[in-house]
Design a protein around this motif. Structure first.
Motif, PDB file in Angstrom:
ATOM      1  N   LEU A   6       0.865  -1.179   0.000  1.00 41.20           N
ATOM      2  CA  LEU A   6       0.000   0.000   0.000  1.00 41.20           C
ATOM      3  C   LEU A   6       0.899   1.226   0.000  1.00 41.20           C
ATOM      4  O   LEU A   6       1.903   1.271   0.718  1.00 41.20           O
ATOM      5  CB  LEU A   6      -0.886   0.033   1.250  1.00 41.20           C
ATOM      6  CG  LEU A   6      -2.151  -0.789   1.224  1.00 41.20           C
ATOM      7  CD1 LEU A   6      -2.832  -0.752   2.591  1.00 41.20           C
ATOM      8  CD2 LEU A   6      -3.105  -0.291   0.164  1.00 41.20           C
ATOM      9  N   ALA A   8       0.724   5.310   0.646  1.00 43.79           N
ATOM     10  CA  ALA A   8      -0.072   6.430   1.133  1.00 43.79           C
ATOM     11  C   ALA A   8       0.746   7.712   0.979  1.00 43.79           C
ATOM     12  O   ALA A   8       1.934   7.729   1.286  1.00 43.79           O
ATOM     13  CB  ALA A   8      -0.446   6.223   2.596  1.00 43.79           C
ATOM     14  N   GLU A  43       6.232  12.707  -8.969  1.00 42.21           N
ATOM     15  CA  GLU A  43       5.147  11.743  -8.779  1.00 42.21           C
ATOM     16  C   GLU A  43       5.506  10.809  -7.620  1.00 42.21           C
ATOM     17  O   GLU A  43       6.669  10.429  -7.475  1.00 42.21           O
ATOM     18  CB  GLU A  43       4.939  10.918 -10.053  1.00 42.21           C
ATOM     19  CG  GLU A  43       4.227  11.671 -11.144  1.00 42.21           C
ATOM     20  CD  GLU A  43       2.821  12.073 -10.735  1.00 42.21           C
ATOM     21  OE1 GLU A  43       2.082  11.236 -10.198  1.00 42.21           O
ATOM     22  OE2 GLU A  43       2.456  13.244 -10.950  1.00 42.21           O
ATOM     23  N   ASP A  45       5.203   7.636  -7.131  1.00 42.35           N
ATOM     24  CA  ASP A  45       5.911   6.416  -7.536  1.00 42.35           C
ATOM     25  C   ASP A  45       7.398   6.673  -7.774  1.00 42.35           C
ATOM     26  O   ASP A  45       8.238   5.822  -7.486  1.00 42.35           O
ATOM     27  CB  ASP A  45       5.296   5.817  -8.799  1.00 42.35           C
ATOM     28  CG  ASP A  45       3.949   5.158  -8.545  1.00 42.35           C
ATOM     29  OD1 ASP A  45       3.705   4.718  -7.403  1.00 42.35           O
ATOM     30  OD2 ASP A  45       3.139   5.085  -9.485  1.00 42.35           O
ATOM     31  N   THR A  95       5.130   3.595   2.356  1.00 44.64           N
ATOM     32  CA  THR A  95       4.756   2.309   1.777  1.00 44.64           C
ATOM     33  C   THR A  95       4.714   1.267   2.893  1.00 44.64           C
ATOM     34  O   THR A  95       5.537   1.305   3.809  1.00 44.64           O
ATOM     35  CB  THR A  95       5.743   1.851   0.681  1.00 44.64           C
ATOM     36  OG1 THR A  95       7.039   1.651   1.249  1.00 44.64           O
ATOM     37  CG2 THR A  95       5.795   2.856  -0.455  1.00 44.64           C
ATOM     38  N   GLU A 103      -4.148  -6.235   5.453  1.00 41.43           N
ATOM     39  CA  GLU A 103      -4.525  -5.129   4.573  1.00 41.43           C
ATOM     40  C   GLU A 103      -5.667  -4.281   5.120  1.00 41.43           C
ATOM     41  O   GLU A 103      -5.571  -3.047   5.162  1.00 41.43           O
ATOM     42  CB  GLU A 103      -4.889  -5.628   3.173  1.00 41.43           C
ATOM     43  CG  GLU A 103      -5.220  -4.466   2.249  1.00 41.43           C
ATOM     44  CD  GLU A 103      -5.604  -4.892   0.847  1.00 41.43           C
ATOM     45  OE1 GLU A 103      -6.033  -4.014   0.086  1.00 41.43           O
ATOM     46  OE2 GLU A 103      -5.488  -6.091   0.505  1.00 41.43           O
ATOM     47  N   ARG A 107      -5.349  -0.357   6.141  1.00 39.07           N
ATOM     48  CA  ARG A 107      -6.181   0.663   5.468  1.00 39.07           C
ATOM     49  C   ARG A 107      -6.969   1.490   6.481  1.00 39.07           C
ATOM     50  O   ARG A 107      -7.107   2.710   6.327  1.00 39.07           O
ATOM     51  CB  ARG A 107      -7.126   0.009   4.465  1.00 39.07           C
ATOM     52  CG  ARG A 107      -6.457  -0.385   3.169  1.00 39.07           C
ATOM     53  CD  ARG A 107      -7.499  -0.910   2.177  1.00 39.07           C
ATOM     54  NE  ARG A 107      -6.903  -1.304   0.928  1.00 39.07           N
ATOM     55  CZ  ARG A 107      -6.639  -0.501  -0.093  1.00 39.07           C
ATOM     56  NH1 ARG A 107      -6.933   0.779   0.000  1.00 39.07           N
ATOM     57  NH2 ARG A 107      -6.102  -0.957  -1.201  1.00 39.07           N
ATOM     58  N   ARG A 117      -3.892  10.315  -0.613  1.00 39.49           N
ATOM     59  CA  ARG A 117      -4.357   9.179  -1.404  1.00 39.49           C
ATOM     60  C   ARG A 117      -3.699   7.894  -0.921  1.00 39.49           C
ATOM     61  O   ARG A 117      -2.611   7.931  -0.337  1.00 39.49           O
ATOM     62  CB  ARG A 117      -4.130   9.392  -2.883  1.00 39.49           C
ATOM     63  CG  ARG A 117      -2.723   9.252  -3.377  1.00 39.49           C
ATOM     64  CD  ARG A 117      -2.685   9.578  -4.858  1.00 39.49           C
ATOM     65  NE  ARG A 117      -1.513   8.994  -5.481  1.00 39.49           N
ATOM     66  CZ  ARG A 117      -0.931   9.492  -6.544  1.00 39.49           C
ATOM     67  NH1 ARG A 117      -1.416  10.586  -7.098  1.00 39.49           N
ATOM     68  NH2 ARG A 117       0.110   8.913  -7.078  1.00 39.49           N
ATOM     69  N   VAL A 118      -4.360   6.780  -1.182  1.00 43.73           N
ATOM     70  CA  VAL A 118      -3.834   5.450  -0.855  1.00 43.73           C
ATOM     71  C   VAL A 118      -4.045   4.582  -2.090  1.00 43.73           C
ATOM     72  O   VAL A 118      -5.149   4.535  -2.631  1.00 43.73           O
ATOM     73  CB  VAL A 118      -4.574   4.824   0.358  1.00 43.73           C
ATOM     74  CG1 VAL A 118      -4.073   3.409   0.609  1.00 43.73           C
ATOM     75  CG2 VAL A 118      -4.414   5.684   1.601  1.00 43.73           C
ATOM     76  N   THR A 119      -2.986   3.932  -2.537  1.00 45.28           N
ATOM     77  CA  THR A 119      -3.098   3.039  -3.694  1.00 45.28           C
ATOM     78  C   THR A 119      -2.363   1.738  -3.399  1.00 45.28           C
ATOM     79  O   THR A 119      -1.437   1.703  -2.595  1.00 45.28           O
ATOM     80  CB  THR A 119      -2.481   3.682  -4.969  1.00 45.28           C
ATOM     81  OG1 THR A 119      -1.135   4.067  -4.702  1.00 45.28           O
ATOM     82  CG2 THR A 119      -3.289   4.874  -5.421  1.00 45.28           C
ATOM     83  N   MET A 120      -2.800   0.667  -4.093  1.00 40.37           N
ATOM     84  CA  MET A 120      -2.157  -0.634  -3.951  1.00 40.37           C
ATOM     85  C   MET A 120      -1.159  -0.818  -5.089  1.00 40.37           C
ATOM     86  O   MET A 120      -1.448  -0.473  -6.230  1.00 40.37           O
ATOM     87  CB  MET A 120      -3.225  -1.734  -3.999  1.00 40.37           C
ATOM     88  CG  MET A 120      -2.668  -3.129  -3.883  1.00 40.37           C
ATOM     89  SD  MET A 120      -1.941  -3.476  -2.287  1.00 40.37           S
ATOM     90  CE  MET A 120      -3.382  -4.043  -1.412  1.00 40.37           C
ATOM     91  N   HIS A 121      -0.004  -1.353  -4.768  1.00 43.75           N
ATOM     92  CA  HIS A 121       1.035  -1.636  -5.772  1.00 43.75           C
ATOM     93  C   HIS A 121       1.465  -3.079  -5.669  1.00 43.75           C
ATOM     94  O   HIS A 121       1.481  -3.684  -4.661  1.00 43.75           O
ATOM     95  CB  HIS A 121       2.259  -0.732  -5.558  1.00 43.75           C
ATOM     96  CG  HIS A 121       1.974   0.690  -5.917  1.00 43.75           C
ATOM     97  ND1 HIS A 121       2.175   1.188  -7.170  1.00 43.75           N
ATOM     98  CD2 HIS A 121       1.473   1.705  -5.188  1.00 43.75           C
ATOM     99  CE1 HIS A 121       1.848   2.466  -7.188  1.00 43.75           C
ATOM    100  NE2 HIS A 121       1.410   2.800  -5.998  1.00 43.75           N
TER     101      HIS A 121
END
Length: 121
Positions: A6, A8, A43, A45, A95, A103, A107, A117-121
């Motif tokens: 994750l 964030a 960015e 990432d 991360t 998970e 979260r 924002r929170v995204t899964m990688h």
């Protein structure tokens, strides 16, 4: 296969550290949590690089929340980047390696700290 992660994004290093502290107190292993400074215009990432990783200076009470410092070779560099990020009030990327068992808990903890924002990688 790599473990899912994750990511964030927090508006400041201080807010990111508060969320990380909460994760540590809730028994998320420190080895699975990493923080990276997020320079303006970069960015999230792209911020995830070893030379960009930060860690607060090792303190007396770190053992209390299971916050283990990085290896000695990186400790001074990561602490300096952490202090610099805090003084500049920079955004931060956190991360966390997750499993199917952790998970939803991770979260929820992150959600309590209002990341951008929170995204899964």
């Amino acid at each position: 296969m790599m473990q899912p992660t994750l990511m964030a994004v927090f508006d400041t290093a201080r807010h990111a550290q508060i969320a990380v502290d909460d994760l540590l107190v809730c028994d998320i292993p420190s080895e699975s949590i990493h923080q990276y400074r997020l320079a303006m215009g970069v960015e999230p990432d792209s911020a995830i690089r070893l030379e960009n990783e930060v860690h607060r200076p090792f303190g007396t009470w770190a053992w209390l929340i299971n916050d283990h410092p990085p290896p000695a070779a990186l400790r001074r560099q990561q602490a300096a980047l952490y202090r610099e990020s805090q003084s500049r009030n920079e955004p931060m990327v956190v991360t966390i390696a997750v499993s199917t068992l952790t998970e939803s808990r991770i979260r929820k903890i992150l959600g309590d700290h209002a990341p951008l924002r929170v995204t899964m990688h």
